[in-house]
Design an enzyme around this catalytic site. Structure first.
Site, PDB file in Angstrom:
ATOM      1  N   SER A 424       0.812  -1.214   0.000  1.00 31.30           N
ATOM      2  CA  SER A 424       0.000   0.000   0.000  1.00 31.30           C
ATOM      3  C   SER A 424       0.847   1.265   0.000  1.00 31.30           C
ATOM      4  O   SER A 424       0.355   2.341  -0.354  1.00 31.30           O
ATOM      5  CB  SER A 424      -0.898   0.020   1.246  1.00 31.30           C
ATOM      6  OG  SER A 424      -1.707  -1.120   1.311  1.00 31.30           O
ATOM      7  N   HIS A 445      -1.721  -2.672  -6.409  1.00 35.23           N
ATOM      8  CA  HIS A 445      -2.301  -2.341  -5.104  1.00 35.23           C
ATOM      9  C   HIS A 445      -3.811  -2.519  -5.149  1.00 35.23           C
ATOM     10  O   HIS A 445      -4.543  -1.688  -5.689  1.00 35.23           O
ATOM     11  CB  HIS A 445      -1.942  -0.899  -4.719  1.00 35.23           C
ATOM     12  CG  HIS A 445      -2.532  -0.475  -3.420  1.00 35.23           C
ATOM     13  ND1 HIS A 445      -2.886   0.827  -3.146  1.00 35.23           N
ATOM     14  CD2 HIS A 445      -2.848  -1.181  -2.298  1.00 35.23           C
ATOM     15  CE1 HIS A 445      -3.390   0.906  -1.940  1.00 35.23           C
ATOM     16  NE2 HIS A 445      -3.371  -0.305  -1.406  1.00 35.23           N
ATOM     17  N   GLU A 457      -4.590   0.034  -8.241  1.00 31.87           N
ATOM     18  CA  GLU A 457      -3.493   0.929  -8.606  1.00 31.87           C
ATOM     19  C   GLU A 457      -2.367   0.096  -9.216  1.00 31.87           C
ATOM     20  O   GLU A 457      -1.841  -0.814  -8.565  1.00 31.87           O
ATOM     21  CB  GLU A 457      -2.971   1.681  -7.379  1.00 31.87           C
ATOM     22  CG  GLU A 457      -3.841   2.846  -6.951  1.00 31.87           C
ATOM     23  CD  GLU A 457      -3.231   3.622  -5.794  1.00 31.87           C
ATOM     24  OE1 GLU A 457      -3.190   4.858  -5.859  1.00 31.87           O
ATOM     25  OE2 GLU A 457      -2.789   2.978  -4.812  1.00 31.87           O
ATOM     26  N   ASN A 495      -3.300   6.617  -1.210  1.00 32.92           N
ATOM     27  CA  ASN A 495      -2.890   6.695   0.190  1.00 32.92           C
ATOM     28  C   ASN A 495      -2.018   7.909   0.474  1.00 32.92           C
ATOM     29  O   ASN A 495      -2.005   8.417   1.597  1.00 32.92           O
ATOM     30  CB  ASN A 495      -2.170   5.410   0.599  1.00 32.92           C
ATOM     31  CG  ASN A 495      -3.138   4.274   0.886  1.00 32.92           C
ATOM     32  OD1 ASN A 495      -4.335   4.517   1.092  1.00 32.92           O
ATOM     33  ND2 ASN A 495      -2.658   3.054   0.883  1.00 32.92           N
TER      34      ASN A 495
END
Length: 710
Positions: A424, A445, A457, A495
């Protein structure tokens, strides 16, 4: 009216009208639409339908008319190439009225997906026959609209009003079995050739001397007086803040209370009003952004590798979810765990998730049995990964652990195997450096739960080869996920932006807002859950681990909020421990007063005088921080375009779709407003609130983020 060119075949009675043809077969006229790939209702199709129906009804030899489509589907909706352009005659409502007004029975033969305007065309016919696998729906509400060609008026005259409300306000598709049960269609066929099936049905009707039965001449079905109010209240919660579902209810209620023509006029007025709304613009932006996001210069004309077998390292929540997503997409999956107890637990988790698909009718029992009998394997032995096409690592978020895994995979997997990490946050370049094939290493991800969440992702490391990038996007498509390209940085696109706006929200708490005020304000803004509820759901220990990892590099100027750490130190990790920001008991959550006390103590220690923050200020802080960091992510090339950010936040972080994504929302609000908010908040914290250079440039040049999508 625009009349398409026609020509007459010398050897037959076939009149060619591209893309709509009229052919006379004995005593029946067949109007056939051929507008690949989905027979969309382009101007040429509308004109062709109008022309063909007007000619068929005056032909003495024609006793019934069949409307059908070539290819894999009946009309699947509007032509998206015409979106945003001035409408051109003939308009669809008038074409459908022409079909319905025919003095001869009109049979509409349906297959594939019959959506939007396609279903409205079908409702204009007098009889409907459909292949047993056909799907039906009116999805206009998902684009901020309502069915504007009579759908809200004809459907409740044909099916129970509650079913019409459900279909139109949700956009949900139904199958042929349900369609015939509720009266939407008249007949189901197993025949694959719907043209022939339609002709046979039309002949039956001729022999029975069946009469035309225009839906508009029927009275609407009865409805309980409280039904509409019940739906309004339900959607006020379920579709919080959205205009279109409520307007759909108004239109359907008009079908009950008004004569058809008046109800149709009201439907059109409501449709035009929605066409001018910001929500419609936002939803259309989201629709096109999701189709544009996978179009990348670096993989244009690059062939992906074939992926048939997939390995997963780690059988926890994420690894099991990745395995299930892959199995449901037809891939063979081998899962590796560290010991036999973990293997058994992983097998049980995968089995339970797959059984959930069986119960929901998404997977047959036979397919489940086949998967568990061999399509899925779990083991402690890495050696059985020797021939897989791709391995996705989903172990603990530790660089040391991941490096060890990749070193092992490098020695075992075949030379052209793709090695992917589900990290992540961590640096894919450092992970790739542990192998002899960094060009084959990529970040994939997934978002939890991986078998449900759409976002993926695709993280491109410095040495990742173009065909590996293309393979990542091809895999996403196979898994029915939306892939977004990301460069390498801590947290990638989503993130990284999350960490920034979360700091802004923590700052709002220190300034005086409670976590519960913030959750309420942002849910009212349109989020499915507030950020503190989300943290409790994900587990507070996850963010805590990240903060501890980054602590050595934290700038001393940063105003660091410690209250989340204090909760973690007490073992309060959220839902899984029963306590986090909220208390969880008997399936319910309630705010924890002790959290307020912990926050008050921190404010006192930092000499902060708490003040009241309005809901609007909470939203302004949240959005300004999100947009500001997103501008940096775009400027640095981590995200290719603003639309990539929008798609990421819409599909992975619960951003309200009807606001179009943060970058579209910023354009709607005005970038100068966002920049002024940042400067205002900088008076409180001039480290966190530093305007992104890209944002400043766009404001100075009078441009918007949308300019960068082109």
């Amino acid at each position: 009216m625009v009349s398409p060119d026609t020509s007459k075949s010398a050897s037959s009675n076939l009149t060619i009208l591209n893309p709509v043809t009229l052919e006379i077969i004995e005593n029946k006229g067949v109007i056939q639409i051929s507008n690949p790939p989905v027979n969309a209702l382009s101007q040429a199709v509308r004109a062709g339908l109008s022309d063909c129906i007007s000619r068929a009804i005056v032909m003495d030899e024609v006793e019934a008319i069949v409307i059908c489509c070539t290819g894999r589907t009946f009309i699947a909706g509007a032509d998206i190439r015409e979106f945003g352009k001035p409408p051109m005659e003939p308009f669809l409502p008038e074409v459908i009225d022409e079909i319905e007004a025919a003095a001869k029975p009109v049979v509409v033969a349906l297959h594939g997906v019959v959506l939007g305007g396609g279903l409205e065309v079908a409702l204009g016919g007098h009889y409907r026959i459909a292949h047993q696998a056909t799907k039906f729906g009116l999805p206009e509400v998902t684009l901020g609209l309502l069915p504007g060609a009579g759908g809200t008026q004809r459907l409740p005259r044909l099916v129970p009003v509650e079913k019409a409300l459900e279909m139109i306000t949700s956009g949900r598709q139904i199958g042929a079995k349900e369609a015939i049960e509720i009266g939407l269609i008249d007949k189901i066929t197993e025949a694959d050739d719907l043209r022939i099936a339609g002709l046979e049905y039309a002949q039956e009707l001729i022999e029975k001397r069946a009469q035309v039965q225009p839906i508009s001449k029927r009275s609407a079905n009865s409805a309980a007086p409280q039904l509409f109010e019940t739906y309004r209240n339900r959607l006020a919660q379920k579709a919080r803040g959205q205009i279109a579902p409520q307007k759909c209810i108004d239109a359907i209620e008009g079908a009950i209370n008004l004569p058809f023509k008046e109800g149709q006029a009201q439907e059109r007025a409501l449709f035009q009003k929605l066409m001018q709304s910001d929500q419609r613009s936002a939803l259309i932006h989201a629709f096109f952004a999701e189709r544009q996001v996978g179009k990348l210069p670096e993989i244009e004309d690059v062939n992906p590798l074939n992926i048939a077998t997939l390995g997963v390292i780690g059988g926890g929540t994420m690894g099991a979810g990745i395995a299930v997503s892959s199995l449901l997409s037809g891939l063979k999956v081998i899962l590796i765990e560290r010991d036999q107890d973990s293997v058994d637990h992983a097998i049980n988790t995968v089995s339970q998730l797959l059984m959930g698909s069986v119960k929901r009718g998404k997977l047959s029992q036979e397919s489940y049995d086949k998967i568990m009998a061999g399509t899925f394997q779990a083991s402690t032995d890495y050696a059985i990964l020797a021939d897989v096409d791709i391995v996705i690592e989903a172990v603990f978020e530790s660089m040391e652990v991941k490096k060890e895994v990749f070193s092992k995979l490098d020695t075992i997997c075949k030379p052209d195997a793709i090695l992917a990490s589900n990290t992540s946050y961590l640096d894919i370049n450092k992970i790739a450096a542990m192998t002899s094939r960094p060009e084959n290493v990529i970040g994939l991800h997934f978002f939890s739960p991986a078998h449900v969440m759409k976002l993926l992702e695709v993280v491109i490391a410095n040495k990742t080869a173009p065909n590996i990038v293309a393979s990542g996007f091809a895999l996403a498509k196979k898994l029915r996920k939306i892939a977004v390209r990301s460069g390498v940085c801590d947290g990638f696109i989503g993130n990284r932006i999350l960490s920034h706006y979360r700091k802004a929200i923590d700052g709002a708490v220190l300034a005086g807002a409670s976590p519960f005020d913030i959750d309420r304000a942002l849910v009212n803004f349109g989020l499915a859950m507030g950020p503190f509820s989300v943290s409790d759901l994900a587990g507070l220990d996850i963010g805590w681990a990240t903060r501890k990892r980054l602590a050595p590099t934290r700038n001393p100027r940063e105003v660091y909020a410690e209250f989340s750490d204090r909760l973690c130190e007490q073992g309060r990790f959220g839902r899984k421990t029963g306590h986090g920001f909220y208390i969880y008991k008997d399936g319910k959550s309630t705010p924890d007063k002790e959290v307020d006390e912990i926050i008050a103590a921190e404010r006192s220690a930092k000499s902060i005088d708490a003040r009241e923050l309005s809901d609007q200020e909470i939203v302004d802080r949240y959005m300004a921080a999100m947009i500001n960091e997103a501008a940096r992510v775009i400027d640095e090339g981590i995200a290719l375009r603003p639309l990539d950010v929008d798609v990421t936040l819409l599909n992975g972080y619960g951003f309200p779709r009807w606001r179009g994504g943060p970058m579209h929302y910023a354009d709607t609000l005005g970038l100068d407003k966002i920049l002024n908010d940042i400067k205002k908040f900088a008076k409180e914290d001039n480290y966190l609130w530093q305007p992104a250079p890209l944002l400043e440039r766009l404001v100075a040049d009078g441009k918007s983020f949308s300019n960068l999508n082109k």
